[in-house]
Design a protein around this motif. Structure first.
Motif, mmCIF file in Angstrom:
data_model
loop_
_atom_site.group_PDB
_atom_site.id
_atom_site.type_symbol
_atom_site.label_atom_id
_atom_site.label_comp_id
_atom_site.label_asym_id
_atom_site.label_seq_id
_atom_site.Cartn_x
_atom_site.Cartn_y
_atom_site.Cartn_z
ATOM 1 N N MET A 167 38.044 10.888 -27.085
ATOM 2 C CA MET A 167 36.729 11.004 -27.695
ATOM 3 C C MET A 167 36.676 12.325 -28.471
ATOM 4 S SD MET A 167 32.939 10.994 -25.925
ATOM 5 C CE MET A 167 33.064 9.345 -25.333
ATOM 6 N N PRO A 168 36.152 12.295 -29.678
ATOM 7 C CA PRO A 168 36.079 13.521 -30.478
ATOM 8 C C PRO A 168 35.214 14.597 -29.805
ATOM 9 C CG PRO A 168 35.569 11.590 -31.806
ATOM 10 C CD PRO A 168 35.661 11.139 -30.398
ATOM 11 N N ARG A 169 35.585 15.820 -30.060
ATOM 12 C CA ARG A 169 34.897 16.944 -29.425
ATOM 13 C C ARG A 169 33.414 16.991 -29.806
ATOM 14 N NH1 ARG A 169 37.668 22.417 -30.487
ATOM 15 N NH2 ARG A 169 39.305 21.273 -29.424
ATOM 16 N N LEU A 170 33.093 16.709 -31.060
ATOM 17 C CA LEU A 170 31.688 16.726 -31.471
ATOM 18 C C LEU A 170 30.877 15.647 -30.763
ATOM 19 C CD1 LEU A 170 31.962 17.431 -35.282
ATOM 20 C CD2 LEU A 170 31.048 18.932 -33.526
ATOM 21 N N ALA A 171 31.498 14.512 -30.481
ATOM 22 C CA ALA A 171 30.804 13.457 -29.743
ATOM 23 C C ALA A 171 30.514 13.905 -28.317
ATOM 24 C CB ALA A 171 31.632 12.181 -29.743
ATOM 25 N N VAL A 172 31.446 14.598 -27.717
ATOM 26 C CA VAL A 172 31.231 15.105 -26.352
ATOM 27 C C VAL A 172 30.089 16.116 -26.340
ATOM 28 C CG1 VAL A 172 32.278 16.412 -24.459
ATOM 29 C CG2 VAL A 172 33.618 14.680 -25.664
ATOM 30 N N TYR A 173 30.073 17.000 -27.310
ATOM 31 C CA TYR A 173 28.984 17.976 -27.398
ATOM 32 C C TYR A 173 27.633 17.288 -27.611
ATOM 33 C CZ TYR A 173 32.490 21.694 -27.842
ATOM 34 O OH TYR A 173 33.518 22.555 -27.625
ATOM 35 N N ALA A 174 27.617 16.276 -28.453
ATOM 36 C CA ALA A 174 26.372 15.552 -28.711
ATOM 37 C C ALA A 174 25.889 14.834 -27.449
ATOM 38 C CB ALA A 174 26.557 14.570 -29.852
ATOM 39 N N LEU A 175 26.811 14.270 -26.674
ATOM 40 C CA LEU A 175 26.422 13.628 -25.419
ATOM 41 C C LEU A 175 25.905 14.639 -24.413
ATOM 42 C CD1 LEU A 175 29.167 10.917 -24.842
ATOM 43 C CD2 LEU A 175 26.744 10.569 -25.310
ATOM 44 N N LEU A 176 26.502 15.815 -24.393
ATOM 45 C CA LEU A 176 26.025 16.877 -23.506
ATOM 46 C C LEU A 176 24.608 17.304 -23.890
ATOM 47 C CD1 LEU A 176 26.719 18.893 -21.228
ATOM 48 C CD2 LEU A 176 27.517 20.438 -23.015
ATOM 49 N N VAL A 177 24.370 17.464 -25.176
ATOM 50 C CA VAL A 177 23.027 17.817 -25.653
ATOM 51 C C VAL A 177 22.039 16.712 -25.314
ATOM 52 C CG1 VAL A 177 21.646 18.197 -27.742
ATOM 53 C CG2 VAL A 177 23.817 19.382 -27.455
ATOM 54 N N CYS A 178 22.468 15.471 -25.453
ATOM 55 C CA CYS A 178 21.607 14.334 -25.131
ATOM 56 C C CYS A 178 21.211 14.363 -23.660
ATOM 57 C CB CYS A 178 22.313 13.032 -25.471
ATOM 58 S SG CYS A 178 21.314 11.582 -25.174
ATOM 59 N N ALA A 179 22.175 14.591 -22.780
ATOM 60 C CA ALA A 179 21.877 14.642 -21.344
ATOM 61 C C ALA A 179 20.928 15.798 -21.013
ATOM 62 C CB ALA A 179 23.176 14.780 -20.554
ATOM 63 N N LEU A 180 21.143 16.936 -21.636
ATOM 64 C CA LEU A 180 20.272 18.083 -21.375
ATOM 65 C C LEU A 180 18.852 17.851 -21.888
ATOM 66 C CD1 LEU A 180 22.709 21.023 -22.140
ATOM 67 C CD2 LEU A 180 21.873 20.298 -19.900
ATOM 68 N N THR A 181 18.730 17.207 -23.037
ATOM 69 C CA THR A 181 17.390 16.962 -23.569
ATOM 70 C C THR A 181 16.653 15.903 -22.751
ATOM 71 O OG1 THR A 181 18.282 15.406 -25.186
ATOM 72 C CG2 THR A 181 17.914 17.667 -25.935
ATOM 73 N N VAL A 182 17.384 14.939 -22.207
ATOM 74 C CA VAL A 182 16.737 13.960 -21.331
ATOM 75 C C VAL A 182 16.238 14.650 -20.062
ATOM 76 C CG1 VAL A 182 17.171 11.952 -19.856
ATOM 77 C CG2 VAL A 182 17.936 11.944 -22.223
ATOM 78 N N ALA A 183 17.048 15.540 -19.507
ATOM 79 C CA ALA A 183 16.616 16.281 -18.326
ATOM 80 C C ALA A 183 15.396 17.154 -18.642
ATOM 81 C CB ALA A 183 17.760 17.148 -17.804
ATOM 82 N N ALA A 184 15.403 17.781 -19.803
ATOM 83 C CA ALA A 184 14.260 18.610 -20.201
ATOM 84 C C ALA A 184 13.009 17.754 -20.389
ATOM 85 C CB ALA A 184 14.577 19.359 -21.490
ATOM 86 N N ALA A 185 13.166 16.547 -20.908
ATOM 87 C CA ALA A 185 12.024 15.652 -21.080
ATOM 88 C C ALA A 185 11.455 15.237 -19.736
ATOM 89 C CB ALA A 185 12.437 14.423 -21.886
ATOM 90 N N VAL A 186 12.319 14.930 -18.788
ATOM 91 C CA VAL A 186 11.851 14.534 -17.452
ATOM 92 C C VAL A 186 11.078 15.670 -16.805
ATOM 93 C CG1 VAL A 186 12.633 13.957 -15.120
ATOM 94 C CG2 VAL A 186 13.630 12.789 -17.102
ATOM 95 N N VAL A 187 11.622 16.867 -16.878
ATOM 96 C CA VAL A 187 10.941 18.027 -16.290
ATOM 97 C C VAL A 187 9.620 18.269 -16.991
ATOM 98 C CG1 VAL A 187 11.074 20.540 -16.007
ATOM 99 C CG2 VAL A 187 13.056 19.107 -15.456
ATOM 100 N N SER A 188 9.617 18.159 -18.286
ATOM 101 C CA SER A 188 8.403 18.410 -19.054
ATOM 102 C C SER A 188 7.313 17.396 -18.718
ATOM 103 C CB SER A 188 8.742 18.356 -20.545
ATOM 104 O OG SER A 188 7.695 18.854 -21.314
#
Length: 69
Positions: A1-22
């Motif tokens: 998997m390309p490195r940028l895709a991994v970073y984008a998935l990491l950002v996606c997971a973090l933003t979902v967690a931030a949305a849940v907390v918010s």
């Protein structure tokens, strides 16, 4: 998997967690986090499919036996 895709998935997971907390704290700021999660998941999808298309193009250019015509 390309490195940028991994970073984008990491950002996606973090933003979902931030949305849940918010949303759990009663803040409507979670809507912004959900939108950012959507953008980052689309970026991950794009990078994965672009890498796949590039691999297939290289395989066809090399004339590999597994290439489809």
């Amino acid at each position: 998997m390309p490195r940028l895709a991994v970073y984008a998935l990491l950002v996606c997971a973090l933003t979902v967690a931030a949305a849940v907390v918010s949303f759990a704290r009663g803040s409507w700021l979670g809507v912004v986090w959900v939108l950012l999660a959507g953008i980052s998941s689309n970026m991950a999808w794009f990078y994965v499919h672009r890498a796949k298309a590039e691999r297939e193009a290289e395989r066809e250019a090399a004339g590999a036996p597994g290439a489809t015509s």
